[in-house]
Design an enzyme around this catalytic site. Sequence first.
Site, PDB file in Angstrom:
ATOM      1  N   LYS A   9       0.680  -1.094   0.089  1.00 10.90           N
ATOM      2  CA  LYS A   9       0.008   0.158   0.115  1.00 10.90           C
ATOM      3  C   LYS A   9       0.843   1.166  -0.113  1.00 10.90           C
ATOM      4  CE  LYS A   9      -3.939  -2.065   2.182  1.00 10.90           C
ATOM      5  NZ  LYS A   9      -5.004  -2.115   3.324  1.00 10.90           N
ATOM      6  N   TYR A  49     -12.669  -1.761  -3.922  1.00  6.90           N
ATOM      7  CA  TYR A  49     -13.055  -1.892  -2.401  1.00  6.90           C
ATOM      8  C   TYR A  49     -14.454  -1.979  -2.535  1.00  6.90           C
ATOM      9  CZ  TYR A  49      -8.240  -2.166   0.021  1.00  6.90           C
ATOM     10  OH  TYR A  49      -7.246  -2.628   0.290  1.00  6.90           O
ATOM     11  N   ASN A 112      -2.168   0.131   6.975  1.00  6.33           N
ATOM     12  CA  ASN A 112      -1.648  -1.041   7.523  1.00  6.33           C
ATOM     13  C   ASN A 112      -0.703  -1.626   6.541  1.00  6.33           C
ATOM     14  OD1 ASN A 112      -3.595  -1.839   5.622  1.00  6.33           O
ATOM     15  ND2 ASN A 112      -4.874  -2.871   7.318  1.00  6.33           N
ATOM     16  N   HIS A 115      -2.115  -5.366   1.353  1.00  8.87           N
ATOM     17  CA  HIS A 115      -3.327  -6.068   1.368  1.00  8.87           C
ATOM     18  C   HIS A 115      -3.188  -7.452   0.928  1.00  8.87           C
ATOM     19  CE1 HIS A 115      -7.451  -6.863  -0.596  1.00  8.87           C
ATOM     20  NE2 HIS A 115      -6.869  -7.509  -1.491  1.00  8.87           N
ATOM     21  N   GLU A 126      -9.326 -10.097  -7.956  1.00  7.14           N
ATOM     22  CA  GLU A 126      -8.368  -8.727  -7.525  1.00  7.14           C
ATOM     23  C   GLU A 126      -7.240  -9.102  -8.741  1.00  7.14           C
ATOM     24  OE1 GLU A 126      -9.694  -8.711  -2.949  1.00  7.14           O
ATOM     25  OE2 GLU A 126      -7.617  -8.965  -3.525  1.00  7.14           O
TER      26      GLU A 126
HETATM   27  N1  UDP Z   1     -10.135  -0.503   7.223  1.00  4.07           N
HETATM   28  C1  UDP Z   1     -10.158   0.775   8.013  1.00  4.07           C
HETATM   29  N2  UDP Z   1     -11.157   0.506   9.025  1.00  4.07           N
HETATM   30  C2  UDP Z   1     -11.520  -0.761   9.527  1.00  4.07           C
HETATM   31  C3  UDP Z   1     -11.346  -1.737   8.792  1.00  4.07           C
HETATM   32  C4  UDP Z   1     -10.565  -1.638   7.527  1.00  4.07           C
HETATM   33  O1  UDP Z   1      -9.734   1.821   7.570  1.00  4.07           O
HETATM   34  O2  UDP Z   1     -12.207  -0.497  10.262  1.00  4.07           O
HETATM   35  C5  UDP Z   1      -9.151  -0.540   5.982  1.00  4.07           C
HETATM   36  C6  UDP Z   1      -7.962  -1.173   6.137  1.00  4.07           C
HETATM   37  O3  UDP Z   1      -6.932  -0.591   5.327  1.00  4.07           O
HETATM   38  C7  UDP Z   1      -8.228  -2.499   5.553  1.00  4.07           C
HETATM   39  C8  UDP Z   1      -9.210  -2.283   4.518  1.00  4.07           C
HETATM   40  O4  UDP Z   1      -9.935  -1.162   4.878  1.00  4.07           O
HETATM   41  O5  UDP Z   1      -6.926  -3.101   5.028  1.00  4.07           O
HETATM   42  C9  UDP Z   1      -9.959  -3.340   4.113  1.00  4.07           C
HETATM   43  O6  UDP Z   1     -10.696  -3.813   5.144  1.00  4.07           O
HETATM   44  P1  UDP Z   1     -10.906  -5.317   5.376  1.00  4.07           P
HETATM   45  O7  UDP Z   1     -11.958  -5.490   6.575  1.00  4.07           O
HETATM   46  O8  UDP Z   1     -11.031  -6.180   4.311  1.00  4.07           O
HETATM   47  O9  UDP Z   1      -9.417  -5.667   6.246  1.00  4.07           O
HETATM   48  P2  UDP Z   1      -8.261  -6.648   5.482  1.00  4.07           P
HETATM   49  O10 UDP Z   1      -8.982  -7.701   4.712  1.00  4.07           O
HETATM   50  O11 UDP Z   1      -7.302  -5.637   4.629  1.00  4.07           O
HETATM   51  O12 UDP Z   1      -7.597  -7.200   6.693  1.00  4.07           O
HETATM   52 MG    MG Z   2     -10.317  -7.565   3.236  1.00  2.95          MG
END
Ligand code: UDP
Ligand code: MG
Length: 137
Positions: A9, A49, A112, A115, A126
């Site tokens: 990212k 997304y 974070n 991805h 994806e």
């Molecule tokens: N995200 C965020 N706040 C949250 C949860 C997710 O900003 O409470 C962002 C974060 O960058 C995350 C992305 O949205 O990686 C996609 O969320 P997901 O729940 O799919 O998490 P991931 O699969 O990336 O662990």
């Molecule tokens: Mg996810």
Amino acid sequence: MSKTLAIIKPDAVEKNAAGAIIEKIQSAGFKILGLRMLKIDRSQAGVFYEVHKERPFYNDLCDYMSGGKIIPIALEKDNAVDDFRKVIGNTDPEQAEVGTIRKLFGTSKAVNAIHGSDSDENAAKEIVFFFNASELV
Ligand code: UDP
Ligand code: MG
């Protein structure tokens, strides 16, 4: 063998962590099938997304993912999706296990570093978002 999509990212690209992250991915046994660096615009981030479009963090997430260069990487391994989720760790770096990419390089639950696809079905969708099938053979 199965496939998953990683994206380094914008925060991790900006802090020059891409090399260290790719080293961790390869050391964990993943084969790189395709890799590129690009910047996506806000509407492309919104499409990528789309599953999160009703979530409160969607707008900030689209701004973040379109705010700098990203490095999508198509990966292959047995059990690729689940094994890669273990390598990246919990969404929230504070909750992520020691040694995971998010623990090492993430800043917050939103910002974070990386991805990883969450299912084989989403991995396939994806990967075609960023790569032509013919590039990955
Ligand atoms: N995200 C965020 N706040 C949250 C949860 C997710 O900003 O409470 C962002 C974060 O960058 C995350 C992305 O949205 O990686 C996609 O969320 P997901 O729940 O799919 O998490 P991931 O699969 O990336 O662990
Ligand atoms: Mg996810």
